[in-house]
Design a protein around this motif. Structure first.
Motif, short mmCIF file in Angstrom:
data_model
loop_
_atom_site.label_atom_id
_atom_site.label_comp_id
_atom_site.label_asym_id
_atom_site.label_seq_id
_atom_site.Cartn_x
_atom_site.Cartn_y
_atom_site.Cartn_z
N TYR A 1 32.54 41.94 29.98
CA TYR A 1 32.12 42.38 28.73
C TYR A 1 33.03 43.15 28.69
O TYR A 1 33.50 43.88 27.92
CB TYR A 1 31.04 41.83 28.50
N ALA A 2 32.65 44.28 29.63
CA ALA A 2 32.87 45.37 30.01
C ALA A 2 34.03 46.23 30.72
O ALA A 2 34.26 46.96 30.10
CB ALA A 2 31.20 46.03 31.36
N GLY A 3 34.49 44.77 31.00
CA GLY A 3 36.19 45.22 31.52
C GLY A 3 36.88 43.79 32.12
O GLY A 3 38.06 44.11 32.17
N GLY A 4 36.21 42.56 31.24
CA GLY A 4 37.50 41.47 31.15
C GLY A 4 37.56 41.13 33.03
O GLY A 4 38.01 39.87 33.30
N ARG A 5 36.17 41.61 33.44
CA ARG A 5 36.79 41.30 35.12
C ARG A 5 34.95 40.37 35.43
O ARG A 5 34.26 40.67 35.75
CB ARG A 5 35.99 42.17 36.38
N GLY A 6 35.51 38.97 34.98
CA GLY A 6 33.98 38.11 35.40
C GLY A 6 33.09 37.15 36.64
O GLY A 6 34.74 37.33 37.66
N ALA A 7 32.07 37.80 36.47
CA ALA A 7 31.04 36.89 37.97
C ALA A 7 31.86 35.59 38.06
O ALA A 7 31.66 34.57 39.05
CB ALA A 7 29.75 37.43 37.97
N ASN A 8 32.39 34.90 37.10
CA ASN A 8 32.29 33.17 37.11
C ASN A 8 33.81 33.63 37.66
O ASN A 8 33.74 32.43 37.89
CB ASN A 8 32.37 32.92 35.62
#
Length: 659
Positions: free
Chosen positions: A182-189
């Motif tokens: 959400y904060a920067g388009g870098r997903g944990a998934n």
């Protein structure tokens, strides 16, 4: 005699691989350059993996590969090459998150041994048994389990179980954290987490670390895990150094092989250079699990003063050449690391060269490493000669995953989490209503009420993302009560919840059951799922690449950025928060779960015409975190119908993309 659990060590670089072998690992897990949840680790080439497999075989050490991210549809050709290579290389197991990856591996590479990653969110015996039934050999269980729950899962399931025993903890359930995305388009998934739980948050003018968990340490429970029949004890830390891997391996090796030497084993862990420790839910010390600092390492003392190129440090331990020191600059999040080349004892302290680093007086000093053990830093990049899939073979597989769909009339689905909403909803104007109620609300819900009976074909009972072991029976009975009351539509938040639903019911998978590729959609349909929703963090590029366009697109919602079993201590009972990027947040606590959601919704109402043009016609409007209001449902729906923007709102990853 009880079987000893496997000791499983993390490997993120050549040094840590050799350190794991030397430290006594029974198995190692590592990622190659693509598709793994530690995208920031060095990871390995295909040729290096061949060398690792040869070296590991000499010591009878198993090698597991992490393929534990969700895969975009456009990445399927690359995934096929990857699985084909792993299949021929002879790895001992592949750790996966994505059910699409599972389906492709099981269908086209049946010899691969599959392990369900902790990202798959398996936290009860229903999940473990479902995985086993599908042919998954081992499940890596959620880190949030209690000892009681783990005992029951081991007793009630036949699948091998793997438990995290040491290393970093995530605040949110693995696989359910959307904050970094959400904060920067870098997903944990997608393996790119930027660790938002390690940042400070402001609540009622107080800046605090609210989600910054201490490190996991369960060495005291090793013998209990063995008695329970846990198959594998897993250490976290693919981003860590070889010396970390070696020390932690030695400690747990001692605890497994020489239970009477437990104190000696624990002593070794004093120099693992991690954060403060917690036994988390396993040790019932949840209240003290949040750390006040993010810095890792052994606290030594403070910087007394800086004189030119030299730093004077006070330390409770003798500082020696080869020490790696981490300096925490006061009143900032900044850290500097210096490797000590030479040191002079002076005025009851230690004088070291600053090596050009900007260190200030009063900085806290932590020991981050000791170069007392050395490991090889190179691995041969062996030449690989494996049979490759040709273009035709790949296209045949990709075609088999696809489907043809013609867009139909538009359908609108709504989600609510309070009975108050029912009085405000006009069910004639919707195609389905998902009831995401708490246990308390379900106890007051009567399916026999005439209004519910009138619209029973439009009512969907939604099960939660986390069902603790002892609540399995409760939800089984709830489903049964609803079926007796004539409600046969169910929304599941984990694929294994299929096993809680009796035959002849309509099953929908929600936005927590990921569809990033055609393979996942195809598999769910084969499993008897009537309808699926796309994930909240998806982007238009990925969505439009799918041939399975008959899913439900979340068009208006408040994403749960953190979804956690861990409570947070906010002062003055205020539920409003602001992060260090000035994102305004709200906290909700329901069913024993803490959810952190943004203050403003995500809305792509203005893109409805674009969705329709690309073949999508089912939409989800989630009002769970909205104040109950008579006109809200109608207003949101009419804006979507007219493809008009709703303000204030943002579009999450839909436009900017997910990396």
């Amino acid at each position: 005699m009880m079987q000893k659990p496997e000791l499983l060590l993390p490997v993120g670089n050549p040094e840590s691989f050799y350190a794991a072998l030397q430290g006594g690992a029974d198995a190692v897990y590592l990622g190659l350059k693509q598709f793994n949840a530690r995208g920031r680790a060095k990871n390995f080439t295909n040729g290096q993996l061949i060398t690792i497999l040869k070296e590991a075989k000499k010591k009878n050490v198993q090698v597991y590969i992490t393929l534990n991210t969700v895969i975009k549809n456009t990445e399927i050709p690359e995934l096929l090459d990857y699985l084909n290579f792993l299949n021929q290389a002879g790895v001992n197991g592949v750790i996966i998150q994505d059910w699409g990856v599972f389906y492709i591996a099981r269908t086209y590479f049946p010899n691969l041994v599959l392990h369900a990653s902790t990202q798959m969110g398996i936290h009860n015996s229903t999940g473990a048994n479902y995985a086993q039934k599908k042919g998954i050999e081992r499940v890596v269980l959620a880190r949030e389990l209690t000892l009681h729950e783990l005992t029951k899962i081991c007793k009630k399931s036949k699948v091998e179980t793997e438990v995290f025993i040491h290393g970093a903890l995530c605040y949110s359930f693995s696989g359910m954290c959307l904050y970094s995305s959400y904060a920067g388009g870098r997903g944990a998934n997608r393996g790119l987490c930027t660790q938002p739980c390690r940042r400070t948050y402001t609540s009622t003018n107080t800046k605090q670390f609210l989600f910054n968990l201490k490190d996991n340490q369960l060495i005291d429970l090793v013998s209990r895990f063995q008695k329970m029949g846990v198959s594998s004890l897993k250490v976290e830390g693919r981003m860590k150094s070889g010396e970390y891997t070696y020390r932690v391996a030695q400690a747990y090796r001692t605890a497994l092989d020489e239970p009477l030497q437990l104190e000696k084993a624990k002593e070794r862990l004093l120099l693992d250079f991690g954060r403060e420790k917690t036994a988390y839910f396993m040790g019932k010390d949840v209240k003290t699990a949040v750390a006040e600092k993010t810095v890792a390492g052994v606290f030594l003392g403070k910087v007394k003063n800086v004189q030119g190129a030299y730093i004077n440090v006070s330390s409770q331990m003798k500082i020696e050449p080869g020490f790696r020191l981490r300096f925490h600059i006061p009143n900032t999040e900044k850290q500097e690391t210096i490797k000590v080349r030479e040191v002079v004892e002076e005025n009851g302290g230690y004088k070291i060269h600053a090596a050009g680093k900007q260190v200030k007086p009063n900085s806290e000093v932590y020991l981050a490493g000791i170069s007392d053990v050395k490991f090889p830093s190179k691995l041969d990049d062996a030449r690989t000669h494996f049979k490759q899939l040709n273009y035709g073979q790949k296209q045949k597989i990709i075609s088999a995953l696809q489907t043809k769909h013609t867009a139909r009339k538009e359908e609108f689905y709504f989600r609510i989490n309070s009975m108050e909403w029912l009085k405000k909803m006009n069910l004639n104007e919707m195609d389905g209503l998902f009831l995401a109620f708490s246990k308390i609300t379900w106890s007051r819900f009567d399916p026999q009420v005439p209004f519910i009976q009138k619209f029973k074909d439009k009512i969907y009972v939604e099960l939660p993302k986390f069902i603790q072991q002892d609540a399995n029976q409760y939800y089984r009975e709830l489903v049964s009560r609803m079926v007796k009351g004539g409600i046969r539509n169910f929304v599941i938040s984990h694929l294994s919840q299929i096993d809680l639903i009796p035959p002849k019911c309509r099953i929908v998978t929600n936005d927590n059951v990921y569809v990033f590729n055609d393979a996942a959609a195809k598999f769910y349909k084969k499993e008897g799922v009537s309808l699926f929703a796309y994930p909240q963090e998806i982007d238009f590029e990925t969505l439009f690449s799918l041939s399975h366009k008959d899913g439900i697109v979340p068009v208006y919602f408040y994403p749960e950025l953190f979804h956690s079993r861990m409570p947070i201590a906010m002062k003055n009972g205020d539920d409003k928060l602001v992060d260090d990027m000035n994102i305004k947040l709200q906290r909700f606590r329901r069913n024993g779960i803490t959810s952190i959601v943004p203050h403003i919704p995500v809305s792509i109402s203005q893109s409805k015409n674009k969705l329709k043009k690309n073949g999508f016609y089912r939409y989800l409007i989630d009002l769970s975190y909205e104040p109950v209001s008579k006109h809200r449902a109608k207003t949101v729906k009419s804006r979507i119908l007219r493809s008009e923007q709703i303000q204030p709102s943002n579009s999450f990853n839909f436009n900017k993309g997910l990396k």
